[in-house]
Write a protein that holds these residues in place. Structure first.
Motif, PDB file in Angstrom:
ATOM      1  N   SER A  90     -11.326   7.916  -0.702  1.00 21.44           N
ATOM      2  CA  SER A  90     -12.330   8.946  -1.406  1.00 21.44           C
ATOM      3  C   SER A  90     -12.130   9.826  -2.225  1.00 21.44           C
ATOM      4  N   PHE A  91     -13.667  10.001  -3.323  1.00 19.19           N
ATOM      5  CA  PHE A  91     -13.909  10.807  -4.437  1.00 19.19           C
ATOM      6  C   PHE A  91     -14.545  11.790  -3.896  1.00 19.19           C
ATOM      7  N   GLY A  92     -13.965  13.187  -3.715  1.00 16.98           N
ATOM      8  CA  GLY A  92     -15.516  13.917  -3.371  1.00 16.98           C
ATOM      9  C   GLY A  92     -16.294  13.122  -2.136  1.00 16.98           C
ATOM     10  N   GLY A  93     -17.450  13.013  -1.587  1.00 16.51           N
ATOM     11  CA  GLY A  93     -17.608  12.256  -0.639  1.00 16.51           C
ATOM     12  C   GLY A  93     -18.235  10.193  -0.653  1.00 16.51           C
ATOM     13  N   VAL A  94     -17.182  10.216  -1.689  1.00 16.25           N
ATOM     14  CA  VAL A  94     -18.018   9.276  -1.931  1.00 16.25           C
ATOM     15  C   VAL A  94     -16.168   8.177  -1.510  1.00 16.25           C
ATOM     16  N   LYS A  95     -16.694   7.220  -1.009  1.00 18.37           N
ATOM     17  CA  LYS A  95     -15.353   6.750  -0.462  1.00 18.37           C
ATOM     18  C   LYS A  95     -15.091   5.983  -0.838  1.00 18.37           C
ATOM     19  N   ALA A  96     -14.196   5.229  -2.071  1.00 20.67           N
ATOM     20  CA  ALA A  96     -14.476   4.527  -3.014  1.00 20.67           C
ATOM     21  C   ALA A  96     -13.735   2.851  -2.205  1.00 20.67           C
ATOM     22  N   VAL A  97     -12.581   3.291  -1.895  1.00 19.33           N
ATOM     23  CA  VAL A  97     -11.969   2.277  -0.097  1.00 19.33           C
ATOM     24  C   VAL A  97     -11.876   2.030   0.208  1.00 19.33           C
TER      25      VAL A  97
ATOM     26  N   GLY B  59     -17.850  -8.065  -6.597  1.00 19.75           N
ATOM     27  CA  GLY B  59     -18.852  -6.825  -6.086  1.00 19.75           C
ATOM     28  C   GLY B  59     -19.236  -5.926  -7.599  1.00 19.75           C
ATOM     29  N   PRO B  60     -20.725  -4.505  -7.018  1.00 15.19           N
ATOM     30  CA  PRO B  60     -21.169  -4.343  -7.942  1.00 15.19           C
ATOM     31  C   PRO B  60     -20.145  -3.189  -8.651  1.00 15.19           C
ATOM     32  N   ASN B  61     -20.936  -3.106  -9.674  1.00 15.52           N
ATOM     33  CA  ASN B  61     -20.351  -1.819  -9.812  1.00 15.52           C
ATOM     34  C   ASN B  61     -19.794  -0.512  -9.302  1.00 15.52           C
ATOM     35  N   GLY B  62     -18.792   0.175  -9.173  1.00 15.82           N
ATOM     36  CA  GLY B  62     -18.248   0.917  -8.043  1.00 15.82           C
ATOM     37  C   GLY B  62     -17.711   0.615  -6.503  1.00 15.82           C
ATOM     38  N   ALA B  63     -18.091  -0.467  -6.480  1.00 16.46           N
ATOM     39  CA  ALA B  63     -17.515  -0.582  -5.748  1.00 16.46           C
ATOM     40  C   ALA B  63     -16.050  -0.604  -4.867  1.00 16.46           C
ATOM     41  N   GLY B  64     -15.431  -0.477  -6.120  1.00 14.38           N
ATOM     42  CA  GLY B  64     -14.094   0.125  -5.037  1.00 14.38           C
ATOM     43  C   GLY B  64     -13.748  -0.858  -6.056  1.00 14.38           C
ATOM     44  N   LYS B  65     -13.082  -1.660  -6.747  1.00 15.59           N
ATOM     45  CA  LYS B  65     -12.510  -2.387  -7.116  1.00 15.59           C
ATOM     46  C   LYS B  65     -11.138  -2.278  -7.712  1.00 15.59           C
ATOM     47  N   THR B  66     -11.720  -1.761  -8.963  1.00 17.40           N
ATOM     48  CA  THR B  66     -10.606  -0.690  -9.471  1.00 17.40           C
ATOM     49  C   THR B  66      -9.363   0.295  -8.864  1.00 17.40           C
ATOM     50  N   THR B  67     -10.249   0.425  -7.951  1.00 24.06           N
ATOM     51  CA  THR B  67      -9.642   2.059  -7.221  1.00 24.06           C
ATOM     52  C   THR B  67      -8.618   0.999  -6.152  1.00 24.06           C
ATOM     53  N   PHE B  68      -9.038  -0.471  -5.437  1.00 23.09           N
ATOM     54  CA  PHE B  68      -8.193  -1.060  -4.610  1.00 23.09           C
ATOM     55  C   PHE B  68      -7.191  -1.138  -5.323  1.00 23.09           C
TER      56      PHE B  68
ATOM     57  N   PHE C 191      -5.077  -3.989 -17.240  1.00 25.23           N
ATOM     58  CA  PHE C 191      -6.219  -2.858 -16.717  1.00 25.23           C
ATOM     59  C   PHE C 191      -6.898  -3.073 -17.131  1.00 25.23           C
ATOM     60  N   GLN C 192      -8.095  -2.808 -16.383  1.00 25.03           N
ATOM     61  CA  GLN C 192      -9.920  -2.767 -17.518  1.00 25.03           C
ATOM     62  C   GLN C 192     -10.051  -2.952 -19.279  1.00 25.03           C
ATOM     63  N   LEU C 193      -9.639  -1.488 -18.803  1.00 22.26           N
ATOM     64  CA  LEU C 193      -9.093  -1.377 -20.786  1.00 22.26           C
ATOM     65  C   LEU C 193      -7.872  -1.599 -20.727  1.00 22.26           C
TER      66      LEU C 193
HETATM   67  N1  LIG Z   1     -10.751   9.303 -10.515  1.00 27.72           N
HETATM   68  C1  LIG Z   1     -11.808   9.320  -9.825  1.00 27.72           C
HETATM   69  N2  LIG Z   1     -12.421  10.250  -9.491  1.00 27.72           N
HETATM   70  C2  LIG Z   1     -13.153  10.122  -9.038  1.00 27.72           C
HETATM   71  N3  LIG Z   1     -14.085   9.491  -8.989  1.00 27.72           N
HETATM   72  C3  LIG Z   1     -14.018   8.023  -8.574  1.00 27.72           C
HETATM   73  C4  LIG Z   1     -12.350   8.072  -9.464  1.00 27.72           C
HETATM   74  N4  LIG Z   1     -12.487   7.182  -9.860  1.00 27.72           N
HETATM   75  C5  LIG Z   1     -13.212   5.966  -8.791  1.00 27.72           C
HETATM   76  N5  LIG Z   1     -14.278   6.944  -9.091  1.00 27.72           N
HETATM   77  C6  LIG Z   1     -15.391   6.258  -7.577  1.00 27.72           C
HETATM   78  O1  LIG Z   1     -14.674   5.331  -6.943  1.00 27.72           O
HETATM   79  C7  LIG Z   1     -15.913   4.153  -6.848  1.00 27.72           C
HETATM   80  C8  LIG Z   1     -14.930   3.106  -6.906  1.00 27.72           C
HETATM   81  O2  LIG Z   1     -15.055   3.002  -8.360  1.00 27.72           O
HETATM   82  P1  LIG Z   1     -13.935   1.811  -9.266  1.00 27.72           P
HETATM   83  O3  LIG Z   1     -12.835   1.356  -8.406  1.00 27.72           O
HETATM   84  O4  LIG Z   1     -13.687   1.836 -10.706  1.00 27.72           O
HETATM   85  O5  LIG Z   1     -14.907   0.581  -8.843  1.00 27.72           O
HETATM   86  P2  LIG Z   1     -15.314  -1.085  -9.204  1.00 27.72           P
HETATM   87  O6  LIG Z   1     -14.128  -0.771  -9.985  1.00 27.72           O
HETATM   88  O7  LIG Z   1     -16.113  -1.787  -7.761  1.00 27.72           O
HETATM   89  O8  LIG Z   1     -16.397  -0.780 -10.398  1.00 27.72           O
HETATM   90  C9  LIG Z   1     -16.667   4.644  -7.560  1.00 27.72           C
HETATM   91  O9  LIG Z   1     -18.318   5.421  -7.158  1.00 27.72           O
HETATM   92  C10 LIG Z   1     -16.366   5.844  -8.569  1.00 27.72           C
HETATM   93  O10 LIG Z   1     -17.206   5.925  -9.350  1.00 27.72           O
END
Ligand SMILES: Nc1ncnc2c1ncn2[C@@H]1O[C@H](COP(=O)(O)OP(=O)(O)O)[C@@H](O)[C@H]1O
Ligand SMILES: [Mg+2]
Length: 252
Positions: free
Chosen positions: A10-17, A34-43, A82-84
């Motif tokens: 989680s990041f703050g209150g947001v469950k990223a994965v 999955g949509p933007n912000g779905a957690g793909k990159t975080t995974f 990496f995405q970038l």
């Molecule tokens: N370093 C970070 N700090 C805070 N929030 C983050 C960070 N990385 C990702 N998030 C949040 O985690 C969620 C998943 O992000 P991300 O994995 O980048 O999604 P995706 O790659 O599917 O678009 C989003 O809500 C994003 O804002």
């Protein structure tokens, strides 16, 4: 070959994965959509050691790699892009390739003065390997250009080249087609297909649904960090949850 158990971040209150359990089999090409912000990159960040999870375990070939350093995970055979892109703008294309392929991560490789014959031989082999890969990727004519001179698409190719020079067994590709013109996207896609055919296990995050449906053996759909669908491209395309969460949002 890759096993993920109860992985949470989680990041703050947001469950990223928020994944209970998922396995990836050898030699399969799996797309993660999955949509933007779905957690793909975080995974990807979690399984490749770039971010520490709150909870959970990751196993690569039955070896626990949870929270291992990225370079250690790469040594175990799992490499990511990496995405970038992260190419070094101030190195040439061939230097970028050789830097990734070298086990000496310092400047000794490029200061040829004091080199022992054995080192020189090693360098020559590495250079040959770099050129072979650059040829396959069609960037060998840019070998001596600085990476900053490459187009966005060529940088994607260079990053792909850097990722395969150490012969990984599993590749994680984060949006390999994003921002690439359609012709080059087609080229990159066929390279990914070839890598897959050569036996590399591939996990690919990609928004180009058309491309995903064309080359994937399996499609995993994430929404709000969790897996909402997982199966063959045909089945995932028909899935109501997927259409609602993703495909329906004006894309198709
Ligand atoms: N370093 C970070 N700090 C805070 N929030 C983050 C960070 N990385 C990702 N998030 C949040 O985690 C969620 C998943 O992000 P991300 O994995 O980048 O999604 P995706 O790659 O599917 O678009 C989003 O809500 C994003 O804002
Ligand atoms: Mg992303």
């Amino acid at each position: 070959m890759l096993k993920v158990h109860n992985l949470k971040k989680s990041f703050g209150g947001v469950k990223a994965v928020d994944i209970d359990e998922i396995f990836f089999e050898q030699n399969q090409l799996t797309s993660i959509i999955g949509p933007n912000g779905a957690g793909k990159t975080t995974f990807f960040d979690l399984i490749s050691g770039f971010t520490e999870g709150d909870k959970g375990k990751v196993f690569l070939n039955d070896k626990n790699i949870t929270n291992s350093q990225p370079y250690r995970i790469a040594r175990e055979g799992m490499v990511r892009t990496f995405q970038l892109t992260k190419v070094f703008d101030r190195m040439t294309v061939v230097e970028n390739m050789m830097f990734s392929g070298s086990d000496l991560k310092n400047d000794s490789l490029f200061s040829s003065f004091m080199q022992l014959p054995a080192q020189k031989k090693k360098e020559n082999l590495l250079r040959k390997k770099a050129f072979d890969i650059m040829k396959d990727l069609n960037i060998d004519h840019m070998a001596d250009s600085y990476a900053r001179e490459l187009s966005g698409g060529q940088k994607k190719l260079l990053e792909l080249g850097r990722s395969i020079i150490n012969e990984p067994s599993i590749l994680l590709l984060d949006e390999p087609l994003a921002g690439v013109n359609p012709k080059l996207a087609e080229e990159i896609l066929s390279i990914i297909q070839k890598l897959s055919d050569s036996g590399i296990t591939i996990l690919m995050v990609e928004h180009n649904i058309e491309a995903v449906m064309k080359i994937s053996d399996r499609v995993v759909v994430l929404a709000e960090g969790a897996v909402i669908a997982d199966g063959s491209p045909e089945n995932v395309r028909k899935d109501d949850k997927v259409i609602e969460a993703y495909l329906g949002s004006g894309n198709e």
